[in-house]
Every structure is written in C-alpha cells, then in structure tokens.
Design a protein around this motif. Structure first.
Motif, PDB file in Angstrom:
ATOM      1  N   VAL A 114       0.819  -1.212   0.000  1.00  0.00           N
ATOM      2  CA  VAL A 114       0.000   0.000   0.000  1.00  0.00           C
ATOM      3  C   VAL A 114       0.855   1.266   0.000  1.00  0.00           C
ATOM      4  CG1 VAL A 114      -1.947  -1.134   1.149  1.00  0.00           C
ATOM      5  CG2 VAL A 114      -0.232   0.068   2.536  1.00  0.00           C
ATOM      6  N   ILE A 115       2.033   1.228   0.633  1.00  0.00           N
ATOM      7  CA  ILE A 115       2.868   2.428   0.676  1.00  0.00           C
ATOM      8  C   ILE A 115       3.558   2.664  -0.669  1.00  0.00           C
ATOM      9  CG2 ILE A 115       5.048   1.432   1.462  1.00  0.00           C
ATOM     10  CD1 ILE A 115       3.421   4.672   2.749  1.00  0.00           C
ATOM     11  N   THR A 116       3.837   1.604  -1.402  1.00  0.00           N
ATOM     12  CA  THR A 116       4.506   1.760  -2.700  1.00  0.00           C
ATOM     13  C   THR A 116       3.524   2.002  -3.834  1.00  0.00           C
ATOM     14  OG1 THR A 116       4.533  -0.654  -2.966  1.00  0.00           O
ATOM     15  CG2 THR A 116       6.513   0.385  -2.066  1.00  0.00           C
ATOM     16  N   THR A 117       2.250   1.679  -3.635  1.00  0.00           N
ATOM     17  CA  THR A 117       1.264   1.865  -4.703  1.00  0.00           C
ATOM     18  C   THR A 117       0.320   3.030  -4.448  1.00  0.00           C
ATOM     19  OG1 THR A 117      -0.263   0.265  -3.687  1.00  0.00           O
ATOM     20  CG2 THR A 117       1.310  -0.581  -5.317  1.00  0.00           C
ATOM     21  N   SER A 118       0.530   3.772  -3.382  1.00  0.00           N
ATOM     22  CA  SER A 118      -0.304   4.946  -3.129  1.00  0.00           C
ATOM     23  C   SER A 118      -0.002   6.002  -4.192  1.00  0.00           C
ATOM     24  CB  SER A 118      -0.021   5.520  -1.734  1.00  0.00           C
ATOM     25  OG  SER A 118      -0.646   6.781  -1.569  1.00  0.00           O
ATOM     26  N   LEU A 312      -3.507   4.410   5.293  1.00  0.00           N
ATOM     27  CA  LEU A 312      -2.813   3.282   4.670  1.00  0.00           C
ATOM     28  C   LEU A 312      -2.562   2.165   5.678  1.00  0.00           C
ATOM     29  CD1 LEU A 312      -0.238   5.128   2.367  1.00  0.00           C
ATOM     30  CD2 LEU A 312      -2.463   4.153   1.762  1.00  0.00           C
ATOM     31  N   TYR A 313      -2.297   2.515   6.928  1.00  0.00           N
ATOM     32  CA  TYR A 313      -2.110   1.491   7.962  1.00  0.00           C
ATOM     33  C   TYR A 313      -3.391   0.669   8.128  1.00  0.00           C
ATOM     34  CZ  TYR A 313      -1.445  -0.719  12.502  1.00  0.00           C
ATOM     35  OH  TYR A 313      -1.353  -1.637  13.524  1.00  0.00           O
ATOM     36  N   LEU A 314      -4.524   1.345   8.224  1.00  0.00           N
ATOM     37  CA  LEU A 314      -5.797   0.643   8.377  1.00  0.00           C
ATOM     38  C   LEU A 314      -6.078  -0.254   7.185  1.00  0.00           C
ATOM     39  CD1 LEU A 314      -8.007   3.520   9.853  1.00  0.00           C
ATOM     40  CD2 LEU A 314      -7.121   1.523  11.056  1.00  0.00           C
ATOM     41  N   SER A 315      -5.782   0.263   5.968  1.00  0.00           N
ATOM     42  CA  SER A 315      -6.012  -0.527   4.759  1.00  0.00           C
ATOM     43  C   SER A 315      -5.120  -1.761   4.739  1.00  0.00           C
ATOM     44  CB  SER A 315      -5.749   0.330   3.523  1.00  0.00           C
ATOM     45  OG  SER A 315      -6.620   1.440   3.474  1.00  0.00           O
ATOM     46  N   ALA A 316      -3.830  -1.580   5.063  1.00  0.00           N
ATOM     47  CA  ALA A 316      -2.892  -2.708   5.064  1.00  0.00           C
ATOM     48  C   ALA A 316      -3.277  -3.754   6.098  1.00  0.00           C
ATOM     49  CB  ALA A 316      -1.475  -2.195   5.327  1.00  0.00           C
ATOM     50  N   THR A 337      -5.690  -5.067  -9.451  1.00  0.00           N
ATOM     51  CA  THR A 337      -6.652  -3.967  -9.568  1.00  0.00           C
ATOM     52  C   THR A 337      -6.168  -2.725  -8.822  1.00  0.00           C
ATOM     53  OG1 THR A 337      -8.498  -5.535  -9.736  1.00  0.00           O
ATOM     54  CG2 THR A 337      -9.037  -3.268  -9.150  1.00  0.00           C
ATOM     55  N   LEU A 338      -5.677  -2.937  -7.613  1.00  0.00           N
ATOM     56  CA  LEU A 338      -5.164  -1.815  -6.820  1.00  0.00           C
ATOM     57  C   LEU A 338      -3.929  -1.198  -7.470  1.00  0.00           C
ATOM     58  CD1 LEU A 338      -5.536  -3.297  -3.212  1.00  0.00           C
ATOM     59  CD2 LEU A 338      -6.880  -1.444  -4.205  1.00  0.00           C
TER      60      LEU A 338
END
Length: 518
Positions: A114-118, A312-316, A337-338
């Motif tokens: 999530v941190i690299t694809t934000s 992002l923490y919550l999503s991960a 997709t993400l």
C-alpha cells in the motif's frame, strides 16, 4: 537481509519519483520553500505575503538553504542542481518515512504494497511542499508511538510539527490523549517531565529560528491562527462545502484504495467491543482531523496528507486479515486492480497534467543567462510558474500578484483579477511602451490569453511553445504555455539554438493544430 532489500526498494522508488514526476502541483512547492531558501542564500528572490506577515516557519526553507549554501561554497551555479537536489532531499526523508511505516506495520507484505502503490504519495512524496514534510514526520512519529511500553520519542516530532505547521497537531490530539490515559506513568508526572519540556524546547527552537530569519521576534503559530483561522484569509483562495473532504478530498487522495479503507473502517468499528484499540484510535484521529478541517472554508487535497499514513495502515491491516481467507486467484486479482488503479493517475498526473509551467523554466533560465538585461513579464494566474529559484539570475521578473485584502479595504481588487477583467486596459496602464529598456523583453502566457491581447503581442514574436494540460480547471489556464520575445531584441547564437530545440519539442503539425484551436 530482507529489511535491507525493502529499504533499497523504497529508496529507489522515492528517488525515481524525482525524475518521473515532471509536473507542477501547487505554487507552495516553489514559492514557500525553494524561493525563500534562494533569497536566504543568494540575496534575491520573492517573498509572498505569508512571509511578510510572519505566518510561515523558516524551518523547512532553512534546510534547503543549507543545501544551497553548500552548492554556493563549491561554486555550483547549475540551475538543474538547484531545482533537483531539494527534491532528492525530500525523497530521502519520504523513503525513511516509508521504511518506518513498514516497521510500524511489523513488516507485513500488504504494508509494503500500500505504501509503494499509493498514487498520491508517489505524486507528492518528492515535492518540496510543507505538507509532504508533515506526512513524512507524522509517519515516523507514528512508528515511535508507545502503542506498547513507555516512550516519549514521538513527542519531539509532534512538537516540531505543531510549531512549523499548527494544523499538524490536530491528528495528534486523540493520540496524545490515548497516551496519557494508558501510560503507566501518572498523568501529571507525564505532562511535567515529558510533554512540557518538549513543548518548551521545540517552541524556543522554532521561535528563535523564525525570529532570526524574519528579522524580528515572531511566534508564527499565533500569527498563523490569527490570519488563517480567526480572520479566515484562506477563504480568499477558494471555499468548498463542509462535506468536501468526505465526498471529494479523501476519496481522491486514496484513489482506488478507498475501497479497502472503507472496509477497514467498518471492520474497526465492529471490533470496538473486543478491544482493538490501535485501529480504533486511528479511526478517531482521522475522524477528528476531517471534522476540524471541514469547519475551515478553504480546503485542499494536500492538507490531509498527514492522515494518509493512518489511512494506509488501516487498509494494510485489513488486507492482511482478509488475505488469510481469500483464494490465490482473488488475491492476485485484488492486488492487480489496486496496482493498475493507482498507477494510471500517478503516471498521467506526474507526466502530463500541468507540465508546461515547469518545462518553460529552463528555457527562461538560459535566456536570462545569455541576456543579462532580460525583462520577463508573466501574464498568467499568479504563482503559475516557479520564479528565481528556477532561473537563478537577478533579472527583472514581473508577474500578476494576488495578495488577499489584508487591510479590509472595501474597494480592494487583486492585481490578477484586475488584469483578467480587462487585459488590454491593464497592459496600457502598467506596461510602458517606451523606452525599450523598460518594456518586457519576453512575455510568458497561456495560449487561452493570446486572442485577447493580440495588439500588445504585435510587438513580439512567438519563440517557444510547451504543452501544459489536456483538462483545464480554469478559463485562465490554457493547453499550452507560450513564450514571446520582443521583435527588436538582439538574439545571440546560443538563443537561436534554444529556439531550434523548442521547435523540435513541438512538431509543426502540433503547432498548427494548437493555433487552429485559438
């Protein structure tokens, strides 16, 4: 070894964004950082009203100024270095923040994903805006937050954030209350031995730096609150409805990652009864920030960058729990997709949208070096382009100003508004026709303005054209940025080479197509 490779990956990604993100985002990435630092070191540069009114902290520009001073000591006058290295410096900070985020999430694969694809973090992570610094320092502070055990290390970063950008303190109010409530140290002792000393030291440090740089004793957080909140100066630059952050701001910043974030919120609220306090306090912190920021009329996407790491923490965390139940095919489909959903906006906005105002600056810098008497007139919405930090020559640069009404004058009208109300009349009144030494040698404008000032441009010839944007957010912005040169201007051979290069960048058929649109 795994940690080393992860850090190398994050560092590579952030440094690559320095070269891959070629567009402009907001004026603050130049006018509130590079321009201020350039003035500190080289003695010339433009300070906007925020600096003359003392509502901005010099802490970020001072770091860039140190970098400029090093370049100056080694006699490095390359404009490319002056514009690139501050972004590299920010990219290094963002990469370290990413590393701390990965550790905070206990090295989960989804946290790295999530941190690299934000898309928004890739788009802003190497930009020299204070909000990027906020997001980086917030992420680092969160990784040191005493979720378990006793540590006040995070307080130093929170204290710094609160004094350089007062709104940064909002997300930390619930977190600090959580710390006070769950610490094994009595509240009063914790306040006296940790919170108070940190506040006094960071307050004294930032006040001393700001006072020296501003030239008089100044407490910037107080002035920031007075003008931006009490006098509501921010609304001068636009107002949005109260629900804007919920309906537009946060979904745009998260992009397609809004889906796992919403699912994480729902899941966190369901787990309140079983004591999942970490996720709950992050939800409360995000909610508090959105409520407070929604009460302010002026809203921007970048203002909520500090809560991005929490989202992002919550999503991960949600994706990590969900992946234990999902099949491999479903996992790959979700990840793809993400990834694609984030890569598309990052690529388009980083490579194409609003690129002309950045690409034009090296050409102007070369003209300024070759013509020491160059006199540039920017007929564009104020702060559309960078200024001295991207030209690095003490030549005349005239642009349309847009300072808010700081004197409560009922008849006040900003210069940019007066110009666009009647461009020809403004030019007749403000641009001398004679002598040539006092008239602009070069004019920079958007193509949308060209039909309105054809008579004025009769004394000039078009020399450069740069694509700017497909989608125009204002009728004052155009698809192309044009550069005009006064016809009687002596042109040297190096400048002719620059002109040929510009023609190569814009094929003849594209130039004819653009002219047919006017």
């Amino acid at each position: 070894m795994k940690g080393v490779w992860v850090f190398f990956l994050l560092l590579t990604l952030r440094l690559s964004s320095v070269l891959l993100v070629k567009t402009s985002y907001v004026p603050d990435e130049y006018w509130q950082s590079l321009e201020v630092a350039h003035r500190l070191v080289y003695g010339y540069g433009y300070l906007t009203w925020e600096w003359t009114q003392g509502i901005r902290s010099y802490m970020q520009p001072l770091l860039i100024a140190v970098l400029y001073k090093v370049l100056d000591l080694f006699h490095v006058e390359c404009v490319f270095a002056l514009t690139l290295l501050p972004r590299v410096l920010q990219a290094l900070l963002s990469a370290y923040a990413d590393w701390r985020f990965y550790n905070w999430c206990q090295g989960s694969k989804w946290s790295l994903f999530v941190i690299t694809t934000s898309w928004f973090w890739f788009y802003t992570g190497s930009r020299t805006i204070i909000n990027t610094v906020e997001a980086s320092l917030t992420t680092i502070a969160l990784s040191f937050f005493p979720w378990r055990g006793e540590s006040a290390l995070y307080l130093w970063l929170v204290g710094l954030l609160a004094f350089i950008r007062p709104t940064s303190a909002v997300p930390w109010i619930p977190l600090c209350l959580h710390h006070l409530r769950h610490s094994r140290i009595p509240v009063m002792r914790l306040l006296v031995t940790q919170y108070l000393p940190v506040g006094l030291i960071m307050g004294a440090l930032t006040t001393a730096v700001d006072s020296v740089c501003h030239g008089s004793l100044v407490f910037t957080p107080l002035r920031f609150f007075k003008l931006n909140v009490w006098q509501n100066i921010g609304s001068f630059y636009g107002s949005q409805p109260w629900h804007w952050y919920l309906s537009t701001g946060l979904p745009a910043v998260l992009g397609i990652a809004t889906i796992p974030f919403i699912l994480a919120i729902v899941d966190s609220l369901k787990k309140v009864s079983i004591g999942d306090s970490r996720r709950l306090i992050l939800v409360i912190s995000i909610g508090t920030t959105l409520v407070v920021f929604s009460a302010l009329p002026h809203k921007e996407f970048r203002f909520i960058l500090p809560i991005l790491p929490m989202c992002l923490y919550l999503s991960a965390d949600h994706l990590s729990h969900w992946s234990h139940k999902a099949s491999n095919r479903t996992l790959w489909a979700a990840a793809l997709t993400l990834l694609v959903g984030s890569a598309l906006p990052a690529a388009y906005l980083g490579q194409y949208h609003q690129r002309g105002t950045v690409e034009v600056m090296p050409v102007l810098a070369k003209i300024a070096r070759e013509h020491k008497t160059a006199n540039f007139l920017f007929l564009m919405p104020c702060h559309s382009t960078p200024l001295y930090s991207h030209i690095h020559a003490n030549v005349t640069l005239r642009f349309l100003t847009c300072e808010p009404n700081l004197t409560d004058d009922p008849g006040y009208e900003e210069e940019a508004e007066a110009f666009y109300r009647n461009p020809s009349a403004w030019l007749d009144a403000n641009v001398p026709a004679y002598p040539p030494s006092e008239t602009p040698s070069h004019v920079v404008l958007f193509d949308s303005l060209k039909p309105k000032i054809l008579e004025f441009l009769g004394k000039y010839r078009e020399t450069h054209s740069f694509f700017h944007a497909h989608v125009l957010l204002s009728d004052r912005v155009g698809k192309y940025v044009l550069v005009y040169e006064r016809r009687d201007q002596k042109t040297e051979k190096p400048h002719k080479e620059t002109h040929k290069k510009a023609k190569k960048e814009l094929p003849v058929e594209d130039l004819e197509a653009r002219n047919s649109e006017l």
